[in-house]
Design a protein around this motif. Structure first.
Motif, PDB file in Angstrom:
ATOM      1  N   TRP A   9      75.024   7.140  48.490  1.00 24.31           N
ATOM      2  CA  TRP A   9      74.869   8.399  47.762  1.00 24.31           C
ATOM      3  C   TRP A   9      75.550   8.329  46.408  1.00 24.31           C
ATOM      4  N   GLY A  10      76.175   7.203  46.131  1.00 21.90           N
ATOM      5  CA  GLY A  10      76.740   7.001  44.802  1.00 21.90           C
ATOM      6  C   GLY A  10      75.598   6.724  43.855  1.00 21.90           C
ATOM      7  N   HIS A  11      75.827   6.946  42.570  1.00 20.88           N
ATOM      8  CA  HIS A  11      74.712   6.822  41.633  1.00 20.88           C
ATOM      9  C   HIS A  11      74.372   5.380  41.296  1.00 20.88           C
ATOM     10  N   GLU A  12      75.243   4.455  41.651  1.00 20.05           N
ATOM     11  CA  GLU A  12      74.947   3.053  41.344  1.00 20.05           C
ATOM     12  C   GLU A  12      75.115   2.196  42.588  1.00 20.05           C
ATOM     13  N   PHE A  13      74.477   2.577  43.643  1.00 20.03           N
ATOM     14  CA  PHE A  13      74.625   1.872  44.909  1.00 20.03           C
ATOM     15  C   PHE A  13      74.397   0.369  44.753  1.00 20.03           C
ATOM     16  N   ARG A  14      75.369  -0.418  45.205  1.00 19.07           N
ATOM     17  CA  ARG A  14      75.250  -1.873  45.176  1.00 19.07           C
ATOM     18  C   ARG A  14      75.347  -2.400  46.593  1.00 19.07           C
ATOM     19  N   PRO A  15      74.240  -2.808  47.192  1.00 21.73           N
ATOM     20  CA  PRO A  15      74.276  -3.290  48.573  1.00 21.73           C
ATOM     21  C   PRO A  15      75.388  -4.325  48.810  1.00 21.73           C
ATOM     22  N   ASP A  16      75.632  -5.168  47.810  1.00 25.02           N
ATOM     23  CA  ASP A  16      76.668  -6.197  47.974  1.00 25.02           C
ATOM     24  C   ASP A  16      78.016  -5.608  48.361  1.00 25.02           C
ATOM     25  N   TYR A  17      78.246  -4.377  47.918  1.00 29.35           N
ATOM     26  CA  TYR A  17      79.536  -3.752  48.192  1.00 29.35           C
ATOM     27  C   TYR A  17      79.738  -3.457  49.675  1.00 29.35           C
ATOM     28  N   LEU A  18      78.625  -3.350  50.408  1.00 31.01           N
ATOM     29  CA  LEU A  18      78.738  -2.953  51.804  1.00 31.01           C
ATOM     30  C   LEU A  18      79.412  -4.016  52.662  1.00 31.01           C
ATOM     31  N   LYS A  19      79.485  -5.222  52.134  1.00 29.76           N
ATOM     32  CA  LYS A  19      80.074  -6.282  52.956  1.00 29.76           C
ATOM     33  C   LYS A  19      81.561  -6.434  52.702  1.00 29.76           C
ATOM     34  N   LEU A  20      82.101  -5.582  51.844  1.00 28.04           N
ATOM     35  CA  LEU A  20      83.500  -5.778  51.469  1.00 28.04           C
ATOM     36  C   LEU A  20      84.433  -5.722  52.677  1.00 28.04           C
ATOM     37  N   HIS A  21      84.107  -4.905  53.659  1.00 23.82           N
ATOM     38  CA  HIS A  21      85.048  -4.795  54.778  1.00 23.82           C
ATOM     39  C   HIS A  21      85.185  -6.104  55.544  1.00 23.82           C
ATOM     40  N   HIS A  22      84.109  -6.924  55.541  1.00 25.15           N
ATOM     41  CA  HIS A  22      84.231  -8.246  56.168  1.00 25.15           C
ATOM     42  C   HIS A  22      85.242  -9.090  55.421  1.00 25.15           C
ATOM     43  N   GLU A  61      62.535   0.329  39.480  1.00 28.00           N
ATOM     44  CA  GLU A  61      63.738  -0.283  40.060  1.00 28.00           C
ATOM     45  C   GLU A  61      63.588  -0.614  41.537  1.00 28.00           C
ATOM     46  N   LEU A  62      62.812   0.197  42.231  1.00 29.29           N
ATOM     47  CA  LEU A  62      62.683  -0.009  43.667  1.00 29.29           C
ATOM     48  C   LEU A  62      61.300  -0.559  43.997  1.00 29.29           C
ATOM     49  N   PRO A  63      61.231  -1.441  44.991  1.00 31.71           N
ATOM     50  CA  PRO A  63      59.931  -2.034  45.316  1.00 31.71           C
ATOM     51  C   PRO A  63      59.000  -1.013  45.969  1.00 31.71           C
ATOM     52  N   GLY A  64      57.754  -1.070  45.595  1.00 33.05           N
ATOM     53  CA  GLY A  64      56.756  -0.196  46.205  1.00 33.05           C
ATOM     54  C   GLY A  64      56.167  -0.875  47.435  1.00 33.05           C
ATOM     55  N   ARG A  65      55.306  -0.156  48.132  1.00 29.89           N
ATOM     56  CA  ARG A  65      54.687  -0.659  49.352  1.00 29.89           C
ATOM     57  C   ARG A  65      54.021  -2.020  49.141  1.00 29.89           C
ATOM     58  N   GLU A  66      53.231  -2.071  48.076  1.00 28.77           N
ATOM     59  CA  GLU A  66      52.492  -3.284  47.746  1.00 28.77           C
ATOM     60  C   GLU A  66      53.415  -4.482  47.627  1.00 28.77           C
ATOM     61  N   GLU A  67      54.484  -4.265  46.862  1.00 31.39           N
ATOM     62  CA  GLU A  67      55.409  -5.368  46.594  1.00 31.39           C
ATOM     63  C   GLU A  67      56.121  -5.819  47.865  1.00 31.39           C
ATOM     64  N   ILE A  68      56.504  -4.852  48.663  1.00 25.19           N
ATOM     65  CA  ILE A  68      57.185  -5.200  49.916  1.00 25.19           C
ATOM     66  C   ILE A  68      56.251  -6.035  50.788  1.00 25.19           C
ATOM     67  N   SER A  82      61.175  -8.088  40.135  1.00 22.82           N
ATOM     68  CA  SER A  82      62.406  -8.062  39.334  1.00 22.82           C
ATOM     69  C   SER A  82      63.623  -8.366  40.195  1.00 22.82           C
ATOM     70  N   GLU A  83      64.726  -8.704  39.514  1.00 20.51           N
ATOM     71  CA  GLU A  83      65.922  -9.065  40.253  1.00 20.51           C
ATOM     72  C   GLU A  83      66.462  -7.870  41.035  1.00 20.51           C
ATOM     73  N   THR A  84      66.416  -6.692  40.411  1.00 22.88           N
ATOM     74  CA  THR A  84      66.913  -5.489  41.092  1.00 22.88           C
ATOM     75  C   THR A  84      66.147  -5.253  42.390  1.00 22.88           C
ATOM     76  N   THR A 126      63.810   6.202  46.380  1.00 19.82           N
ATOM     77  CA  THR A 126      63.110   6.654  45.184  1.00 19.82           C
ATOM     78  C   THR A 126      63.170   8.165  45.084  1.00 19.82           C
ATOM     79  N   LYS A 127      62.918   8.789  46.219  1.00 22.93           N
ATOM     80  CA  LYS A 127      62.925  10.248  46.242  1.00 22.93           C
ATOM     81  C   LYS A 127      64.317  10.765  45.867  1.00 22.93           C
TER      82      LYS A 127
END
Ligand SMILES: Nc1ncnc2c1ncn2[C@@H]1O[C@H](COP(=O)(O)OP(=O)(O)O)[C@@H](O)[C@H]1O
Ligand SMILES: [Mg+2]
Ligand SMILES: [Zn+2]
Lengths: 516, 353
Positions: free
Chosen positions: A145-158, A350-357, A388-390, A431-432
């Motif tokens: 819910w942060g405005h710049e969510f970085r999935p990589d951050y989720l592993k910090l607790h490990h 920024e986010l992949p659409g159905r097609e891309e996935i 894209s990389e994102t 996206t929403k």
């Protein structure tokens, strides 16, 4: 203890006294507590771990997502004589990285990007050191819910676990109560000492103007600047616009120095422009959000948003660059119809659409069928997937989350359809969510109540009493604004011989220059 | 500036290549085709002087020249019209073109400038007691170099600034006023940051790429000045040392070079390789351009080198015939071309003495 802290602050950083929040946070950190610190941008969060780094034995590890910011800080520290600082990120040359790896124990302050922590070798090296403090800068990146969510951050607790639970300090400038809770949950540190300070600044006045067209916006800006020639930042959401506006404003304001700045400029030009602005050689900078991270200019009087950023949090950060010296400053937002189209397009890109996935899943599936489990180098992968990389970062995170991938390897074959469906749903939700954030800011701009109250309401219960003017809704008018100004001077005549003498410290530069 | 460079390049290509070859040359594409073109058509000077230019911008410039009737097409190859030739010859910047030394200074020019400007900024700030300043370069390679240099230099910063000033001044005085302005305006000093390229281009109302190549011209002239002008420049030279490297040779020239190094002379090489003498001469030229230690004096005496060099400088021309005549036909074309090659390849000072 208190006295000693003050002395240390003076000795290591040259500051006379602590700013709001710094001492409280540092004291808790030195006692070995886990700490969550929410302090506004520019309030001096870095000192909260840089001072402990000087006082504690062992090394302080700082996780920061902003590579440019990291490099700025490393540069600043190096400029003030600290040799025992290193920043690990993708810009560090292989040679330097290897050297630094070998000497890791020699560093007191180690900056690393979250991506670096994906490397097992690096983490192993770290675990051999004594990490006395684990800092998560820009900690809002950890929350969905942060405005710049970085999935990589989720592993910090490990990582924290691997490093045997050093004290943790999480810092952010903007975090709603929801995000604050999430930070402590994601780090698996339920009992953090919380130091939350309000983000509103009493010396900033808010105004929103609605105009019909972009050229009216330019006209409006040049009128404001003619009446108030103050150090100004103007934010745009596209590179082209920064260049176009800088050219038009230069023409309209012959007495002011105007320049543009964006991420596409040559590196040496970027440094020059940024430093000219810091050094009061420039009055007005037309920039994208690439400018300003780590910018610490005291006398910015006016921050104009020609385009709005995609969320309130960024807006607050950008506005927060005004009036660091506490003097009267203004945030001016210029709105025109259809201003929301650009950020909407951006989010969708920024986010992949159905097609891309579907395309990526097909690709992975076919590799598995061929018995190839390792993915190619990222560049090649992105090229062949045309993505894209994102977007890839988002997808990789979810593949890993579903146990499909581990360290660039596809683990095995899966129920592809179900996963595709799940990820598509998450992407659509994100996206929403992001589009809703765009609306939030537009909605704010259209409110009839006090702008200051409405802006900070999601983050804090009360706002401070403004020390100058409050906002246009509360009766502010530009004509009443009397800011302290210190405009640069345009030199009329130029003589390179004179200038060269001056730059190269050749005697008295005013003396007559012999011809020849 | 860039338009006459395009015209000059196309005129030298003699319709044997398309304009895309010029584009690859200007952006410094490191393919053997481009390198060979550069050598064969004597375009090495322009190699890589407009890095970063996009193809679209280049094509527009070519189209623009066509619409002015400076260029016309025969098939898919552009050629320079008479009108174009006279525009080129009479252009005020035409005389500058021979200073370009792109193939040799590729990358070196920018690194040299970053070293120099970073040192000037550092020395000026430290001398004025400011130890906290943001360096104008954040190129790791340059910073590393500066660290080493600074360690040795830190006790004589003022002395080095004085020497640099003394060495730079005569060079800058030789430049047109505007070029000297540009060079100095970009420098940073104590509590003063120089203008960016984009700002300078806007200030002089120049097209982005016109400015790019003009800026390279200034740097190339400075390196030429350091490396082969007779004015001593020991301090400036420390900033370019190690940067100017050997240039690639074509395969055929490399074979000739191997034979030369085995002690064969031109006549023998012609026999062994069954080549015409003029071809081997071309190889000699290519090698002379490429190798700083080319034994020029085996082909031209030191006195002749000086005389030919002076004549080239005086005529500001690369027209062989004109130079040959001005020297009363006392030297062969090969000799003049070799001197030109060594001269333009940035031979280190003193080698020919
Ligand atoms: N106690 C202090 N007194 C004066 N200046 C300070 C103090 N603490 C920090 N600063 C300055 O404030 C600026 C912003 O600090 P920084 O850590 O980058 O802010 P943040 O990370 O919170 O945005 C820096 O220039 C820093 O030197
Ligand atoms: Mg910070
Ligand atoms: Zn109000």
């Amino acid at each position: 203890m208190t006295d000693n802290l003050n002395k240390a602050l003076e000795k290591y950083f040259g500051h006379q006294s602590f700013r709001e929040g710094q001492r409280e946070i540092i004291e808790d950190v030195l006692q070995g507590k886990d700490v969550l610190g929410i302090l506004p941008t520019g309030s001096g969060k870095s000192v909260c771990y840089q001072l402990p780094a000087r006082l504690m034995s062992g090394a302080v590890l700082v996780i920061s997502p902003l590579i440019s910011l990291m490099m700025d800080q490393e540069k600043q520290l190096a400029a003030s004589g600290y040799k025992d600082v290193i920043a690990f990120n993708s810009f560090l040359s292989v040679q330097k990285k290897q050297d630094a790896f070998r000497n890791l124990a020699a560093y007191k302050l180690i900056y690393a990007s979250p991506e670096m922590l994906q490397r097992k070798g690096f983490v192993k090296k770290l675990s051999e050191l004594r990490i006395s403090l684990f800092v998560v800068d820009e900690a809002h990146c950890i929350s969905q819910w942060g405005h710049e969510f970085r999935p990589d951050y989720l592993k910090l607790h490990h990582i924290i676990e691997t490093l045997q639970h050093p004290p943790v300090l999480a810092l952010s400038a903007t975090a709603t109560p929801e995000v604050q809770k999430d930070i402590s949950f994601q780090l698996r540190k339920p009992a953090m000492a919380r130091h939350i300070y309000p983000m509103d600044r009493e010396n900033i006045t808010f105004q929103v103007d609605e105009l019909e067209t972009p050229s009216e916006k330019i006209k409006r800006i040049s009128n404001v600047l003619k009446a108030h020639p103050v150090p100004t930042m103007i934010y745009f959401s596209s590179r082209n616009w920064t260049e176009k506006a800088a050219a038009e404003l230069s023409a309209a304001l012959p007495d002011m120095n105007v320049a543009f700045y964006h991420g596409g400029m040559e590196q040496s030009d970027r440094i020059l422009i940024q430093q000219q602005f810091m050094n009061d050689q420039l009055d007005v900078i037309c920039c994208t959000s690439a400018f300003g991270m780590g910018i610490d200019k005291q006398n910015i009087r006016l921050v104009i948003h020609f385009h709005l950023p995609p969320q309130i949090e960024s807006f607050i950060q950008e506005v927060g660059r005004a009036g660091r010296d506490g003097l009267s400053s203004v945030s001016l937002v210029l709105l025109s119809p259809n201003d929301d189209l650009l950020p909407r397009k951006l989010i969708q890109s920024e986010l992949p659409g159905r097609e891309e996935i579907a395309r990526v899943i097909r690709y992975m599936k076919s590799r598995v069928q061929q018995g190839v489990f390792r993915l190619p180098e990222q560049d090649i992968l992105l090229e062949s997937l045309q993505i894209s990389e994102t977007k890839w970062r988002f997808l990789r995170y979810h593949f890993e989350n579903h146990g499909m991938m581990d360290n660039d390897r596809i683990v095995s074959s899966f129920d592809w359809e179900t996963i595709q469906e799940k990820i598509s749903r998450v992407a659509a939700e994100r996206t929403k969510y992001k589009l809703a954030k765009v609306n939030e800011l537009l909605w704010w701009a259209e409110q009839t109540e006090c702008r200051r109250k409405a802006l900070f309401a999601p983050f804090q219960d009360t706002t401070k009493e403004p020390s100058y003017h409050c906002c246009d809704r509360c009766g502010f008018k530009f004509s009443e604004w009397a800011p302290v100004t210190k405009a640069t001077r345009k030199s009329e005549s130029y003589n390179w011989k004179q200038a060269l003498k001056q730059i190269m410290l050749q005697g008295d530069s005013d003396e007559e220059i012999k011809s020849g | 500036m860039i338009t006459i460079i395009i015209l000059d390049s196309l005129s030298k290509l003699k319709q044997e290549r398309t304009s895309a070859a010029v584009y690859h040359l200007l952006v410094g594409k490191r393919s053997s085709q481009t390198l060979q073109d550069a050598h064969i058509y004597h375009l090495t000077g322009y190699f890589g002087i407009a890095k970063g230019m996009d193809k679209h911008a280049f094509d527009q410039k070519v189209e623009n020249l066509v619409s002015k009737h400076y260029l016309a097409y025969r098939g898919d190859k552009a050629f320079v019209t008479e009108k174009g030739m006279s525009f080129l010859k009479n252009n005020e910047n035409h005389g500058f073109l021979l200073h370009y030394n792109g193939l040799v200074y590729d990358r070196a020019a920018d690194l040299f400038y970053e070293r120099l400007s970073l040192f000037i900024q550092t020395a000026a700030n430290i001398k004025r007691g400011n130890h906290r300043f943001i360096p104008v370069s954040d190129n790791q390679e340059v910073l590393l170099w500066m660290k080493k240099y600074y360690t040795a230099a830190r006790h004589r910063l003022q002395e080095l600034l004085d020497q640099l000033y003394g060495e730079m001044l005569p060079f800058l005085k030789r430049l047109p006023e505007q070029h000297a302005d540009i060079f100095v305006k970009r420098l940073s000093g104590y509590s003063h940051f120089g203008m960016s390229k984009v700002q300078l281009a806007a200030f002089y109302d120049m097209d982005k790429y016109d400015f790019t190549v003009l800026y390279q011209l200034i740097l190339h002239r400075m390196l030429n000045y350091i490396i082969y002008d007779s004015t001593p420049t020991p301090t400036l030279a420390t900033f370019s040392s190690g940067l100017v490297k050997e240039v690639f040779l074509t395969d055929s020239a490399r074979k000739t070079d191997d034979l030369l190094k085995q002690g064969r002379n031109v006549e023998e090489i012609c026999k062994i390789r069954r080549l015409k003498e003029s071809t081997v001469h071309d190889h000699l030229i290519e090698i002379a351009y490429a190798q700083p230690d080319f034994p020029l004096n085996n082909y031209v005496s030191p006195d002749a080198v000086r005389e030919i060099g002076e004549q080239i400088e005086r005529l500001k021309s690369r027209k062989l015939k004109q130079i040959k005549q001005a020297l009363d036909d006392r030297y062969s074309y090969l000799q003049i071309r070799l001197v030109m090659a060594v001269y333009r390849a940035g031979r280190r000072k003193g080698v020919e003495q």
